[in-house]
Design an enzyme around this catalytic site. Structure first.
Site, mmCIF file in Angstrom:
data_model
loop_
_atom_site.group_PDB
_atom_site.id
_atom_site.type_symbol
_atom_site.label_atom_id
_atom_site.label_comp_id
_atom_site.label_asym_id
_atom_site.label_seq_id
_atom_site.Cartn_x
_atom_site.Cartn_y
_atom_site.Cartn_z
ATOM 1 N N LEU A 19 -2.859 -6.630 2.712
ATOM 2 C CA LEU A 19 -1.508 -6.354 3.198
ATOM 3 C C LEU A 19 -1.367 -6.571 4.700
ATOM 4 O O LEU A 19 -0.287 -6.886 5.188
ATOM 5 C CB LEU A 19 -1.112 -4.922 2.858
ATOM 6 N N GLN B 185 -10.770 -2.052 9.119
ATOM 7 C CA GLN B 185 -11.318 -1.103 8.148
ATOM 8 C C GLN B 185 -12.640 -1.624 7.554
ATOM 9 O O GLN B 185 -13.585 -0.854 7.340
ATOM 10 C CB GLN B 185 -10.303 -0.854 7.036
ATOM 11 N N GLU C 185 -13.882 1.460 0.735
ATOM 12 C CA GLU C 185 -15.291 1.774 0.550
ATOM 13 C C GLU C 185 -16.197 0.565 0.363
ATOM 14 O O GLU C 185 -17.391 0.626 0.685
ATOM 15 C CB GLU C 185 -15.431 2.747 -0.631
HETATM 16 MO MO1 MOS Z 1 -13.773 8.885 -0.555
HETATM 17 S S1 MOS Z 1 -15.717 9.373 -0.738
HETATM 18 O O1 MOS Z 1 -13.240 8.492 -2.041
HETATM 19 O O2 MOS Z 1 -12.912 9.863 0.441
#
Ligand code: MOS
Length: 738
Positions: A630, A638, A705
Site C-alpha cells: 500500500l 517496516q 512479521e
Molecule cells: Mo504479534 S507477535 O502478532 O504482535
C-alpha cells in the site's frame, strides 16, 4: 477505487504530530487527581509469601494504599476468565503463591511517582521457598505435549511415512538448534492510566495493540458490560506482541484506582518489561532431513521443546514452518513444552516462524553443504508449488521470483561453494541466504467514513498503529475510495468507542481493516453521487450515477470535467451535517479454499574477525512478495525493522536468568542487546508485487512479521560460509566462534 494513492510512498500522516510532541501516548495522560502506582516484586523464584511487612510503606509520605495478596480486591470475573484456556493466568495477587522471580506481589499507590517507588522499596517480605525449576534441559524429563494456540489444535503434522522417507534419502542432516528466551522491549514501556468515571464506568489509557480485544478481556475479568469500558490507545511506541493482551499490572491498577477513588497511573520500568509482559520462550529443536543424491527431500522431521511457565498454556509454534515450506512427501512435526519457574511467555514478532525458520533454514544449508550444492539451488529444487500441508493452492506465491531478484541484486552467482573461500585482510567473508515466510490471514473489522460540509472526511476504525504506518496506509485506502486527497482525510484509531478494529498482531491489521475502510469510504462516495444527480440545483442533476466521476473532493461529469461541484458545495447546499458510509471486513468462505502466505528471501554478507570472533553483517538484500504493497515507504521501513529484529535474534539478543534464583539478569537495554545503528548495514529491500485475488479483496498479505523470519538462519549460514563453523545456538556471540 481509482487507485491513485494506493501504492504511493506517502509520508506518514502522523509524522508531524509525533515530531512536535502532539501525539499523546498512554503515559502522557494526566487526568485530574491522578496518583501513581509502583509494583513490589517477589525476590524468590518459587514458593509462597509468608508475611509482608507493610507498616513502614503505609506510613511513608504521600502513600494512599498498599495492596498485597492479603487485601487485594478480587476481580469479579476472575473465575470465568481463568476458565478460558490460553489466557495468561495473570498474577493479580489473589493468593500468596509465587511462580517466578519478579512476580508482582504488592502495589503501592502514592501521590507522586517518586513516593510510590520509595514506599514500595520499604515493603519487606518473607517467603516459604519451594524448589525452583530453572534449567530446561534438567526439566526435560517432565515435558508435556504442547497446547494449541487459543483453543486451536496443538502444533504437529504428519504426512507420508517419515521413517520410510529417512531410509529412502541417503544424504542426511540431523542436528539440534537452540534459540534463547528473548524479550520484546518496544521503545515505549507498558503504561496504563485508569479513570473510574463512576463506579460502573471505566476509562483506560493503555498501551495495547488492540483496544477492542483489551476491552473484551477486561469486561470478562471485571464482570462488567463491554460498553461500560472505554480503552484508548491512539499511539504506540512499538509492541511486537507484548502489548497484545492486558497483563496483570493493568488489572491491578484498575482495582487499585477503585480502592483509592482516584485515577491511577502505572508505567512499567525497563526492568519490569523483562518480567511482567511476556517473552519469547527458549526453544530446543531437532531437525532431521533426508534427501536423494540430487537434493530432492525425501523426509523431514522437526520436533522439540519450548519453555513454559508453571501455570500457563502457550507454545512457541516453531514447527509450523516445516509443515508448509518445502515439497517433501514424508513429514512429521511434533512439539512439547517444559514447565519452568518463569513468567508467562507469549507471542513475540513472528511467534513460531522466527525460531522455526532458524532451525529449518540452517538445516537446509547443512544439507546443501553435504550435497555440495548451492543452497539457493536446493531450495528451488524443493519449492512447494501448492501448500503441501493442506493440499490447497496458494492464493499467490512469488517465492521463485524473490529468489531470482534477490540473488541477482546480491551477486549470489559469484559465491564460491566452499566455506572459507572469501577473505579480506583479517576478515573472513561469508554469504548466506534463507527463505522467509509468514501466514497471510484476516479477521473481522468495521469502519465508518464521514464526508463533512467543509470538504474534509473523518474515517474511523478502532485498530492500532504500532508506529508502523497504519494511520498512513488506512488514510490512503480511504482517500482513494472517497475520491479525495489524503490531506483532507483524517483517520481515527485506537479507541474502543470507534467501530471494531483489528488487533495489530498476526500481521493481519492492514489486511483486516483495509477492506472495511474501503467499503465505508466507497459507500460515502456513492451517496454523494446519488445526492448530486438527484439535486436540481446541482450541475450534475439528471446524470446517470455511472457518468459522475470524483477526484480531489469534487464530482464531475465523465463527459465534461468542467461540469461539476465539490463535496463541500453539495453538502452545504443540502444543509447536511455529513454523509456517512459503513464498511465491514471478515474472511470469506472463498478465501479458505486457498492457502495465504507471504514469502521472501534474505541474502546476507558477514565479515568475521578470525582472531576476535566478532561478526559484522556488512550487506543485506531482502526480497519480499507480500501481495499488494500500500505504501512503498512505510512498507520498506517496516521490512527493514523486521530484519533488524532478526539481526538482534541472530547476533545479540538473549534473555538470561540467574541460574541460582531465576531472576532475569539482562533486564535493561545495557544488558539486553538490541541492535543499534552501528550494527545495521544498508538494507536493500525489494518488493515483488503480487496481484492476489483470493487472499482478501485488496490482495494485502501483511508485512508485520515476515521480515524477521529467516534472518537468523541467513546470518548463521553466512557465518558458516565465512568460517566453516556451524553455530546452532543463538545468539552467535564471539565465544561460540573462538
Ligand atoms: Mo504479534 S507477535 O502478532 O504482535
Amino acid at each position: 477505487m481509482n487507485g491513485k494513492l494506493i501504492g504511493n510512498p506517502v509520508d506518514r500522516v502522523d509524522g508531524r504530530l509525533k515530531v512536535t510532541g502532539k501525539a499523546t501516548y498512554s503515559a502522557e495522560n494526566h487526568p485530574e487527581g491522578m496518583v501513581y502506582a509502583a509494583i513490589v516484586q517477589s525476590t524468590v523464584p518459587r514458593g509462597s509469601v509468608l508475611r509482608m511487612h507493610t507498616d513502614e510503606a503505609e506510613k511513608a509520605p504521600g502513600v494512599l494504599k498498599v495492596l498485597t495478596p492479603r487485601n487485594m480486591p478480587k476481580p469479579a470475573g476472575l473465575a470465568q476468565y481463568s476458565a478460558i484456556p490460553m489466557l495468561p493466568k495473570l498474577p493479580v495477587m489473589q493468593d500468596s503463591e509465587v511462580f517466578y522471580n519478579g512476580q508482582p506481589i504488592g502495589l503501592v499507590v502514592a501521590d507522586t511517582f517518586e513516593r510510590a517507588v520509595h514506599a514500595a522499596s520499604l515493603v519487606r517480605t518473607t517467603y516459604v521457598d519451594k524448589p525452583a525449576i530453572l534449567d530446561i534441559e534438567k526439566a526435560r524429563a517432565n515435558a508435556q505435549p504442547a497446547p494449541g494456540i487459543f483453543g486451536g489444535p496443538p502444533p504437529g503434522h504428519t504426512r507420508g511415512d517419515v521413517e520410510a522417507g529417512l531410509k529412502a534419502g541417503p544424504v542426511r542432516v540431523e542436528a539440534t538448534y537452540v534459540t534463547p528466551a528473548e524479550t520484546h522491549h518496544p521503545m515505549e514501556p507498558h503504561a496504563t492510566v485508569v479513570v473510574w468515571n463512576d463506579p460502573e464506568h471505566l476509562t483506560l489509557y493503555d498501551t495495547t495493540q488492540g483496544v477492542h480485544f483489551s476491552r473484551q478481556f477486561l469486561a470478562l475479568l471485571l464482570a462488567m458490560p463491554q460498553e461500560n469500558i472505554r480503552v484508548l490507545s491512539p499511539f504506540l511506541g512499538g509492541g511486537f506482541g507484548c502489548k497484545g493482551l492486558p497483563w496483570g499490572h493493568v488489572v491491578m491498577s484498575v482495582l487499585a484506582a477503585k480502592e483509592v477513588g482516584r485515577p491511577v497511573k502505572v508505567v512499567l520500568t525497563r526492568q519490569q518489561m523483562s518480567m511482567m509482559v511476556g517473552y519469547r520462550p527458549t526453544t530446543v529443536q531437532k531437525l532431521e532431513l533426508a534427501a536423494s543424491p540430487k537434493g530432492q527431500l525425501t523426509a523431514l522431521r522437526h520436533t522439540g521443546i519450548s519453555e513454559l511457565s508453571e501455570q500457563d498454556s502457550f507454545a512457541e509454534t516453531f514447527t509450523a514452518v516445516s509443515n508448509m515450506l518445502y515439497a517433501c512427501p514424508n513429514v512429521t512435526t511434533a512439539q512439547q513444552v517444559v514447565r519452568l519457574s518463569t513468567s508467562t511467555p507469549t507471542f513475540m514478532r513472528a511467534p513460531g516462524e522466527a525460531p522455526g525458520t532458524f532451525a529449518l533454514e540452517s538445516a537446509m544449508d547443512e544439507l546443501a553443504h553435504q550435497l555440495k550444492m548451492d543452497p539457493l539451488e536446493l531450495r528451488r529444487l524443493n519449492h512447494a508449488d501448492k501448500d503441501p500441508e493442506h493440499g490447497r493452492p496458494w492464493s499467490s506465491k512469488s517465492l521463485l521470483e524473490c529468489y531470482r531478484v534477490g540473488a541477482e541484486r546480491f551477486g549470489w552467482k559469484k559465491r564460491p561453494l566452499a566455506p572459507r573461500s572469501l577473505r579480506e585482510g583479517d576478515k573472513l567473508i561469508g554469504w548466506g541466504m534463507a527463505t522467509a515466510t509468514f501466514p497471510a490471514m484476516r479477521g473481522q473489522a468495521a469502519a465508518v467514513a464521514r464526508v463533512l460540509p467543509d470538504g474534509t472526511a473523518v474515517v474511523q476504525c478502532g485498530g492500532a498503529d504500532l508506529g508502523t504506518g497504519a494511520y498512513t496506509v488506512f488514510t490512503q485506502v480511504a482517500a482513494d475510495a472517497l475520491g479525495m486527497s489524503h490531506q483532507k482525510v483524517r483517520m481515527e484509531m485506537g479507541d474502543s468507542q470507534l467501530p471494531l478494529g483489528p488487533l495489530a498482531g498476526g500481521s493481519m491489521s492492514t489486511a483486516t481493516a483495509s477492506p472495511a475502510i474501503q467499503g465505508a469510504a466507497a459507500s460515502a462516495r456513492e451517496q454523494l453521487v446519488k445526492l448530486a444527480v438527484a439535486d436540481k440545483a446541482s450541475p450534475l442533476y439528471g446524470l446517470a450515477e455511472k457518468d459522475v466521476l470524483t477526484e480531489d473532493g469534487r464530482l464531475f461529469s465523465r463527459k465534461d470535467k468542467s461540469k461539476g461541484e465539490t463535496y463541500a458545495q453539495l453538502l452545504t447546499r443540502q444543509q447536511l451535517p455529513h454523509v456517512e458510509g459503513k464498511g465491514e471486513s471478515a474472511p470469506k468462505e472463498e478465501e479458505k479454499k486457498y492457502s495465504g502466505h507471504a514469502f521472501g528471501a534474505h541474502f546476507v554478507e558477514v565479515r568475521v574477525d578470525e582472531a576476535l570472533g566478532t561478526v559484522r553483517v556488512s550487506r543485506i538484500v531482502s526480497t519480499m512478495a507480500a501481495g499488494r504493497i500500500l505504501n512503498a515507504k512505510t512498507a520498506s521501513s517496516q521490512i527493514s525493522g523486521g530484519i533488524i529484529f532478526g539481526l538482534g535474534m541472530a547476533l545479540t539478543e538473549e534473555t538470561l536468568r540467574d541460574p541460582r534464583n531465576g531472576r532475569v539478569m539482562t533486564a535493561d537495554l545495557a544488558d539486553y542487546h538490541v541492535p543499534v545503528q552501528a550494527d545495521v548495514p544498508k538494507i536493500d529491500v525489494q518488493f515483488i508485487e503480487e496481484e492476489d485475488k483470493f487472499v482478501n479483496p485488496l490482495g494485502i498479505k501483511g508485512i508485520g512479521e515476515i521480515a524477521t523470519t529467516g534472518v537468523a538462519a541467513a546470518v548463521a549460514n553466512a557465518v558458516f560460509h565465512a568460517t566453516g563453523k556451524r553455530i546452532r545456538e543463538l545468539p552467535i556471540t564471539l565465544d561460540k566462534l573462538l
